[in-house]
Design a protein around this motif. Structure first.
Motif, mmCIF file in Angstrom:
data_model
loop_
_atom_site.group_PDB
_atom_site.id
_atom_site.type_symbol
_atom_site.label_atom_id
_atom_site.label_comp_id
_atom_site.label_asym_id
_atom_site.label_seq_id
_atom_site.Cartn_x
_atom_site.Cartn_y
_atom_site.Cartn_z
ATOM 1 N N VAL A 217 0.837 -1.207 0.000
ATOM 2 C CA VAL A 217 0.000 0.000 0.000
ATOM 3 C C VAL A 217 0.869 1.253 0.000
ATOM 4 O O VAL A 217 0.580 2.229 -0.713
ATOM 5 C CB VAL A 217 -0.939 0.003 1.234
ATOM 6 N N ALA A 220 2.231 1.763 -3.431
ATOM 7 C CA ALA A 220 1.155 2.231 -4.316
ATOM 8 C C ALA A 220 0.870 3.714 -4.090
ATOM 9 O O ALA A 220 0.677 4.476 -5.045
ATOM 10 C CB ALA A 220 -0.104 1.403 -4.078
ATOM 11 N N ASN A 221 0.860 4.122 -2.813
ATOM 12 C CA ASN A 221 0.651 5.545 -2.510
ATOM 13 C C ASN A 221 1.784 6.389 -3.075
ATOM 14 O O ASN A 221 1.564 7.491 -3.593
ATOM 15 C CB ASN A 221 0.566 5.751 -0.990
ATOM 16 N N SER A 226 -4.045 4.522 -7.441
ATOM 17 C CA SER A 226 -5.254 4.600 -6.621
ATOM 18 C C SER A 226 -6.379 3.866 -7.332
ATOM 19 O O SER A 226 -6.836 4.297 -8.393
ATOM 20 C CB SER A 226 -5.648 6.059 -6.376
ATOM 21 N N THR A 231 -7.504 -1.509 -3.491
ATOM 22 C CA THR A 231 -7.199 -1.069 -2.135
ATOM 23 C C THR A 231 -8.081 -1.772 -1.119
ATOM 24 O O THR A 231 -7.621 -2.163 -0.043
ATOM 25 C CB THR A 231 -7.384 0.459 -2.016
ATOM 26 N N SER A 232 -9.359 -1.973 -1.444
ATOM 27 C CA SER A 232 -10.283 -2.663 -0.542
ATOM 28 C C SER A 232 -9.869 -4.108 -0.323
ATOM 29 O O SER A 232 -9.939 -4.633 0.798
ATOM 30 C CB SER A 232 -11.708 -2.596 -1.092
ATOM 31 N N GLY A 235 -6.953 -4.163 1.943
ATOM 32 C CA GLY A 235 -7.423 -3.887 3.300
ATOM 33 C C GLY A 235 -8.039 -5.104 3.943
ATOM 34 O O GLY A 235 -7.798 -5.393 5.128
ATOM 35 N N PHE A 256 -4.895 0.398 8.679
ATOM 36 C CA PHE A 256 -5.234 0.694 7.290
ATOM 37 C C PHE A 256 -5.624 2.164 7.124
ATOM 38 O O PHE A 256 -5.299 2.803 6.114
ATOM 39 C CB PHE A 256 -6.373 -0.219 6.821
ATOM 40 N N ILE A 260 -4.105 5.615 4.497
ATOM 41 C CA ILE A 260 -4.899 6.364 3.523
ATOM 42 C C ILE A 260 -4.294 7.763 3.339
ATOM 43 O O ILE A 260 -4.065 8.473 4.317
ATOM 44 C CB ILE A 260 -6.359 6.482 3.989
#
Length: 450
Positions: A217, A220-221, A226, A231-232, A235, A256, A260
Motif C-alpha cells: 500500500v 502504491a501511494n 489509486s 485497495t479494498s 485492506g 489501514f 490512507i
C-alpha cells in the motif's frame, strides 16, 4: 445541530435542481441523519432492544443467532467465525477504521495539529485514562477482575456528543472542540490498550504478512496508484492476516486508516486556475460542435474536482454515517443483551468488577479530566479558552464517563468468564446512564448561568 458534509450537501443540492427525489427525500433525510443527537438515540434504542430480547422468552433464540457460524473459504485462507465474532472482529474493524481516519485528520489538520492546540485535550485525556484505571485497580488488584483495568478508560464519543448536542447552541464551540479532542486521544489510548494489553499470543508469520501488505500500500501511494477495488482487497487481506496473528483484528482497521493518503491530489488553488481555462475550452468546443473535445474537457474538470478532496476526507465522509447508524447499533444489539433472570443481582451489584467500573467511569473520568488540566494550568502549561469554565470542564468529564460501546468491547477482550463480563457490562451501563445525566445537568446549569 445538523451538519451535512459540504461536499455531500453540494452534490445533493445540485441533484435537487432536477430530481424530485433528491429535493424532497434525500436532502431532508441527510439533514436528519447528520443531526448529532440521532446517532446516540439509535444506539440507545438498540441497547434497549437487546436488553428486552435477552430477558424475554426468546432469550435462547438471541444467543442461537449470535452463535451461528459463517465462513469464508478461499484457496489462500479460511475464516470461520460466529456471527458474534464477525460483528466484534469484522464490523468493529470498520468502526476503528473511521476512528483511525479521525485521529489522523485531527493530528495532521485539526485540533491536535500543533502542540499548543493539543496540550489541553491531551493532558485531560491522559488524566481521564490513568485515574479510572487506577481507581478500578484499587478494587480489583490481585483479584479475578484485575485484567479489566482497561474497561473504565473508554469513552463512547457517539453518546457523549449526542448528549452535548441536546444542549444546542448554548454550549460554546470551544467546549465541543475540547470534548472532541479528549475523545480522539481517548480512542488512541483504547487502541493501544487493545493492541498491547489484550493480545494473548502472536504469530509473527502473519504479522510479517501484514507488514508485506502494508508495504504494498505504501509503494502504491508513493507511485500515485489509486484503485478503490484493489485497495479494498488489500485492506481485507490485512484484516485477515491481523485476525490470524493474535493481535486483535480491529487494529487492522486503525492501521489501514493510517495508510490512507491525507493530501488531495490537486490543490484548490490549482483547481480555481485550471477550471477557468477548461470552462472556456468547453464553451469553445460546444460552439464549434466538437463533441469529442467537449467530453474530454468535462473529464478533466471531473478529475480536477474529485482530486481536490483527499482520500482520507472522502472515506471519512462516506463511511462515517454507516458506523453511526449501522455498525454501532448492530454491535450494541449483539453485546448489550445482559441476561438477568437466572442471576443473583445482589452479587452483580456488589461485585468488585462492577464497583470498580462504576467508580472508574463515574468518578475517575471527571477527576482525571478536571484535575490534570487544572494542575497543568497552575504551572502555565495550558490555559482554558475564555468561553470555557472549570465547571463546564467537570460537565465534560462526566460526559466522558459514558463508556458504553468501546467499554463493552474491551470488557469482552479482558474477560472470558461470563460472570465477570456480566458484572463489567452491568457496571458500564449503570455508570454511563449516571454520567450522562450528571454531565447534562451540569452543562445545562452552566449554560443558563452563562
Amino acid at each position: 445541530m445538523a451538519h451535512i458534509p459540504p461536499r455531500s450537501r453540494g452534490v445533493l443540492e445540485a441533484q435537487a435542481e432536477t430530481s424530485y427525489l433528491a429535493r424532497r427525500v434525500r436532502l431532508p433525510v441527510q439533514r436528519y441523519i447528520h443531526t448529532e443527537a440521532l446517532g446516540g438515540l439509535i444506539l440507545l434504542a438498540a441497547t434497549i432492544a437487546a436488553l428486552i430480547w435477552a430477558n424475554s422468552p426468546w432469550y435462547d433464540r438471541y444467543h442461537e443467532i449470535l452463535e451461528t457460524h459463517l465462513s469464508i473459504d478461499l484457496a489462500l485462507f479460511v475464516v470461520d467465525l460466529s456471527l458474534h465474532h464477525w460483528i466484534n472482529d469484522g464490523l468493529m474493524a470498520l468502526f476503528f477504521f473511521v476512528v483511525g481516519l479521525e485521529i489522523k485528520r485531527e493530528v495532521l489538520l485539526g485540533h491536535l495539529s500543533t502542540p499548543r492546540r493539543a496540550a489541553l485535550p491531551v493532558i485531560a485525556a491522559l488524566g481521564g485514562m490513568a485515574v479510572p484505571a487506577a481507581i478500578y485497580l484499587i478494587f480489583n488488584y490481585g483479584g479475578d477482575g484485575e485484567r479489566g483495568w482497561g474497561v473504565p478508560m473508554a469513552t463512547d464519543i457517539a453518546f457523549a456528543i449526542g448528549v452535548l448536542a441536546l444542549l444546542g447552541r448554548r454550549i460554546p464551540m470551544e467546549l465541543r472542540i475540547f470534548l472532541l479532542g479528549v475523545a480522539v486521544v481517548d480512542d488512541l489510548g483504547a487502541i493501544a490498550v487493545i493492541a498491547v494489553a489484550y493480545t494473548e499470543s502472536i504469530s509473527f508469520a502473519h504479522l510479517a504478512m501484514v507488514a508485506g501488505l502494508v508495504a504494498i500500500v505504501m509503494v502504491a501511494n508513493r507511485v500515485g496508484f489509486s484503485h478503490a477495488a484493489a485497495t479494498s482487497i488489500i485492506g481485507f487481506l490485512i484484516w485477515v492476516a491481523m485476525l490470524k496473528s493474535g493481535v486483535h483484528a480491529t487494529i487492522a482497521g486503525v492501521l489501514f486508516a493510517l495508510l490512507i493518503p491525507a493530501q488531495p491530489q490537486y490543490s484548490k488553488e490549482r483547481f480555481a486556475q485550471e477550471s477557468e481555462s477548461l470552462i472556456d475550452d468547453y464553451r469553445e468546443a460546444l460552439s464549434a460542435g466538437d463533441r469529442e473535445h467537449s467530453e474530454a474537457v468535462l473529464g478533466q474538470l471531473e478529475e480536477l474536482s474529485q482530486g481536490t478532496e483527499s482520500p482520507m476526507e472522502r472515506l471519512e465522509r462516506l463511511v462515517h454515517p454507516w458506523t453511526s447508524y449501522v455498525i454501532l447499533p448492530v454491535f450494541a444489539l449483539a453485546n448489550a443483551g445482559l441476561h438477568f433472570s437466572d442471576v443473583d443481582l445482589g452479587s452483580v451489584v456488589t461485585g468488585d468488577v462492577t464497583i470498580g467500573v462504576i467508580a472508574g467511569l463515574l468518578f475517575g473520568k471527571v477527576i482525571g479530566i478536571t484535575f490534570f488540566p487544572w494542575l497543568a494550568s497552575r504551572f502555565g502549561i495550558v490555559e482554558l479558552p475564555r468561553s470555557v469554565s472549570w465547571t463546564s470542564v467537570i460537565g465534560v468529564g462526566f460526559l466522558a464517563g459514558i463508556g458504553f460501546t468501546v467499554a463493552i468491547f474491551i470488557s469482552g477482550l479482558a474477560f472470558t468468564d461470563p460472570a465477570l463480563i456480566l458484572n463489567a457490562q452491568f457496571g458500564i451501563m449503570c455508570a454511563s446512564v449516571l454520567a450522562g445525566l450528571a454531565g447534562y445537568s451540569i452543562l445545562r446549569m452552566t449554560s443558563r448561568s452563562g
